[in-house]
Design a protein around this motif. Structure first.
Motif, PDB file in Angstrom:
ATOM      1  N   UNK A  67       0.832  -1.209   0.000  1.00  0.00           N
ATOM      2  CA  UNK A  67       0.000   0.000   0.000  1.00  0.00           C
ATOM      3  C   UNK A  67       0.867   1.261   0.000  1.00  0.00           C
ATOM      4  N   UNK A  68       1.910   1.238   0.804  1.00  0.00           N
ATOM      5  CA  UNK A  68       2.802   2.397   0.872  1.00  0.00           C
ATOM      6  C   UNK A  68       3.644   2.506  -0.391  1.00  0.00           C
ATOM      7  N   UNK A  69       4.107   1.367  -0.910  1.00  0.00           N
ATOM      8  CA  UNK A  69       4.932   1.387  -2.112  1.00  0.00           C
ATOM      9  C   UNK A  69       4.162   1.949  -3.309  1.00  0.00           C
ATOM     10  N   UNK A  70       2.882   1.626  -3.389  1.00  0.00           N
ATOM     11  CA  UNK A  70       2.087   2.128  -4.521  1.00  0.00           C
ATOM     12  C   UNK A  70       2.022   3.641  -4.537  1.00  0.00           C
ATOM     13  N   UNK A  71       2.031   4.239  -3.355  1.00  0.00           N
ATOM     14  CA  UNK A  71       1.933   5.700  -3.269  1.00  0.00           C
ATOM     15  C   UNK A  71       3.237   6.378  -3.666  1.00  0.00           C
ATOM     16  N   UNK A  72       4.340   5.639  -3.578  1.00  0.00           N
ATOM     17  CA  UNK A  72       5.655   6.195  -3.913  1.00  0.00           C
ATOM     18  C   UNK A  72       6.363   5.252  -4.874  1.00  0.00           C
ATOM     19  N   UNK A  73       5.669   4.946  -5.954  1.00  0.00           N
ATOM     20  CA  UNK A  73       6.160   3.920  -6.876  1.00  0.00           C
ATOM     21  C   UNK A  73       7.496   4.283  -7.519  1.00  0.00           C
ATOM     22  N   UNK A  74       7.797   5.583  -7.659  1.00  0.00           N
ATOM     23  CA  UNK A  74       9.020   5.995  -8.344  1.00  0.00           C
ATOM     24  C   UNK A  74      10.083   6.503  -7.371  1.00  0.00           C
ATOM     25  N   UNK A  75       9.863   6.284  -6.097  1.00  0.00           N
ATOM     26  CA  UNK A  75      10.809   6.725  -5.085  1.00  0.00           C
ATOM     27  C   UNK A  75      11.942   5.707  -4.947  1.00  0.00           C
ATOM     28  N   UNK A  76      13.174   6.196  -4.828  1.00  0.00           N
ATOM     29  CA  UNK A  76      14.314   5.297  -4.710  1.00  0.00           C
ATOM     30  C   UNK A  76      14.235   4.413  -3.484  1.00  0.00           C
ATOM     31  N   UNK A  77      13.705   4.945  -2.388  1.00  0.00           N
ATOM     32  CA  UNK A  77      13.567   4.155  -1.176  1.00  0.00           C
ATOM     33  C   UNK A  77      12.632   2.978  -1.362  1.00  0.00           C
TER      34      UNK A  77
ATOM     35  N   UNK B 120      13.609  -0.968  -0.845  1.00  0.00           N
ATOM     36  CA  UNK B 120      12.860  -1.861   0.046  1.00  0.00           C
ATOM     37  C   UNK B 120      12.403  -3.116  -0.687  1.00  0.00           C
ATOM     38  N   UNK B 121      11.922  -2.940  -1.915  1.00  0.00           N
ATOM     39  CA  UNK B 121      11.474  -4.107  -2.684  1.00  0.00           C
ATOM     40  C   UNK B 121      12.638  -5.035  -3.008  1.00  0.00           C
ATOM     41  N   UNK B 122      13.778  -4.453  -3.333  1.00  0.00           N
ATOM     42  CA  UNK B 122      14.959  -5.281  -3.618  1.00  0.00           C
ATOM     43  C   UNK B 122      15.402  -6.013  -2.364  1.00  0.00           C
ATOM     44  N   UNK B 123      15.310  -5.351  -1.207  1.00  0.00           N
ATOM     45  CA  UNK B 123      15.668  -5.995   0.048  1.00  0.00           C
ATOM     46  C   UNK B 123      14.741  -7.160   0.372  1.00  0.00           C
ATOM     47  N   UNK B 124      13.462  -6.997   0.082  1.00  0.00           N
ATOM     48  CA  UNK B 124      12.512  -8.093   0.298  1.00  0.00           C
ATOM     49  C   UNK B 124      12.868  -9.277  -0.598  1.00  0.00           C
ATOM     50  N   UNK B 125      13.161  -9.004  -1.856  1.00  0.00           N
ATOM     51  CA  UNK B 125      13.507 -10.080  -2.788  1.00  0.00           C
ATOM     52  C   UNK B 125      14.742 -10.848  -2.289  1.00  0.00           C
ATOM     53  N   UNK B 126      15.754 -10.110  -1.825  1.00  0.00           N
ATOM     54  CA  UNK B 126      16.957 -10.767  -1.316  1.00  0.00           C
ATOM     55  C   UNK B 126      16.642 -11.630  -0.101  1.00  0.00           C
ATOM     56  N   UNK B 127      15.810 -11.090   0.804  1.00  0.00           N
ATOM     57  CA  UNK B 127      15.475 -11.834   2.021  1.00  0.00           C
ATOM     58  C   UNK B 127      14.714 -13.109   1.689  1.00  0.00           C
ATOM     59  N   UNK B 128      13.796 -13.017   0.735  1.00  0.00           N
ATOM     60  CA  UNK B 128      13.021 -14.199   0.362  1.00  0.00           C
ATOM     61  C   UNK B 128      13.898 -15.234  -0.332  1.00  0.00           C
TER      62      UNK B 128
END
Length: 334
Positions: free
Chosen positions: A60-70, A74-82
């Protein structure tokens, strides 16, 4: 065998998945489970002792800031963790396109509902194993059947066990402009008036009358809030019934602890009502605009009152049902 559960939201949906975890633990003791969930509900997942690691998403938060570097970091960090989890299987228990995309990040085989069973059929494009589960079953049973097929056992549907117990803690001393500082002892009744939609909300006057009837039966009503609209209702109830304890806005884990030590819970169609039911508390759920048949509380001492077409649920009906559940609980084996 290491399994990742993807059930990102909502609170009620997360709680409805716990019985499936209990089935798996009984039938497949070789299993270990991690969970991927929306960040506001991570505390709810943490209530289940069998969940080893919790991965937080913020769709929900990512959708609001879809083009933000942060957001991208965060999404890349989730992918690495998974990926680091090295899962043998991912179960997408949500059946939505967004949950399927999250499940794909783990790089492991994905099990989920088939096209006729998923809430969004497009999600099945990401699944390696697809299972048919009738859509007209309660959400709890649907998830239990999905886990059983994916993990190779037949769940015993005569047993309903969430596997969670209330966290330690109770009612704290509270300070608030509408409530004197007090320590609450004896019987408490948590009134969960807040819910996400206006048409699900029981009128404040009915909550006030219920609080009055509870006080006449030597209960202490308890209310809390999570936003300004709910705060106004909570303060209205506390102002009208002086013995009501108003708990300020608090972290979910703290509210869960208070909820879990309640004698009785009366709630609207909201996630905390499902949590009370999962705790095995006497719980009266008031459904005004939604059908409880597929998503209503299913605890051993829970009951749902449904407003008839054009009608309403009255405080007298709620109190009568509450007394019935309390009597039933008192007769149950310890």
């Amino acid at each position: 065998m290491k399994v990742l559960i993807v059930k990102t939201s909502s609170m009620g949906d997360v709680i409805h998945t716990f019985p499936a975890v209990e089935d798996a633990l009984r039938n497949r003791p070789d299993m270990s489970f991690d969970w991927c969930v929306e960040e506001p509900f991570a505390g709810i997942v943490a209530l289940h002792p069998a969940i080893k690691s919790i991965h937080k998403v913020a769709i929900r938060r990512w959708r609001k800031k879809a083009f933000d570097g942060g957001t991208w970091r965060e999404m890349a960090g989730l992918r690495r963790a998974l990926r680091t989890g090295h899962y043998d299987l991912v179960i997408d228990a949500q059946g939505l396109l967004k949950s399927a995309v999250v499940a794909k990040q783990a790089g492991a085989p994905i099990a989920g509902f088939d096209r006729s069973s998923a809430r969004e059929p497009s999600a099945t494009l990401f699944y390696d194993r697809k299972y048919a589960v009738p859509r007209d079953l309660h959400a709890i049973e649907r998830t239990r059947r999905l886990f059983g097929q994916a993990l190779g056992y037949q769940p015993d549907l005569t047993i309903l066990d969430s596997g969670i117990v209330p966290p330690a803690g109770g009612l704290p001393r509270v300070e608030h402009e509408t409530v004197e500082d007090k320590t609450v002892e004896g019987k408490t009744a948590f009134l969960l008036h807040g819910t996400s939609r206006e048409d699900k909300k029981w009128p404040a006057d009915d909550w006030i009358e219920t609080a009055r009837q509870l006080v006449s039966r030597q209960f202490t009503p308890v209310v809390t809030w999570s936003n300004e609209a709910e705060k106004r209702v909570a303060e209205t109830i506390a102002g009208a019934v002086s013995k009501t304890v108003l708990i300020p806005k608090s972290p979910l884990a703290e509210i869960a602890a208070i909820l879990g030590r309640s004698t009785l819970v009366i709630g609207a169609d909201t996630g905390l009502t499902h949590l009370a039911s999962a705790f095995g508390l006497p719980t009266v759920a008031i459904f005004l605009a939604t059908e409880p048949g597929l998503t209503g509380p299913c605890g051993p001492f829970s009951s749902t009152l449904l407003a008839p077409g054009g009608g309403k649920v009255t405080p007298a009906e709620v109190m009568a049902e509450a007394e019935r559940l309390l009597a039933l609980r008192s007769e149950a084996p310890a």
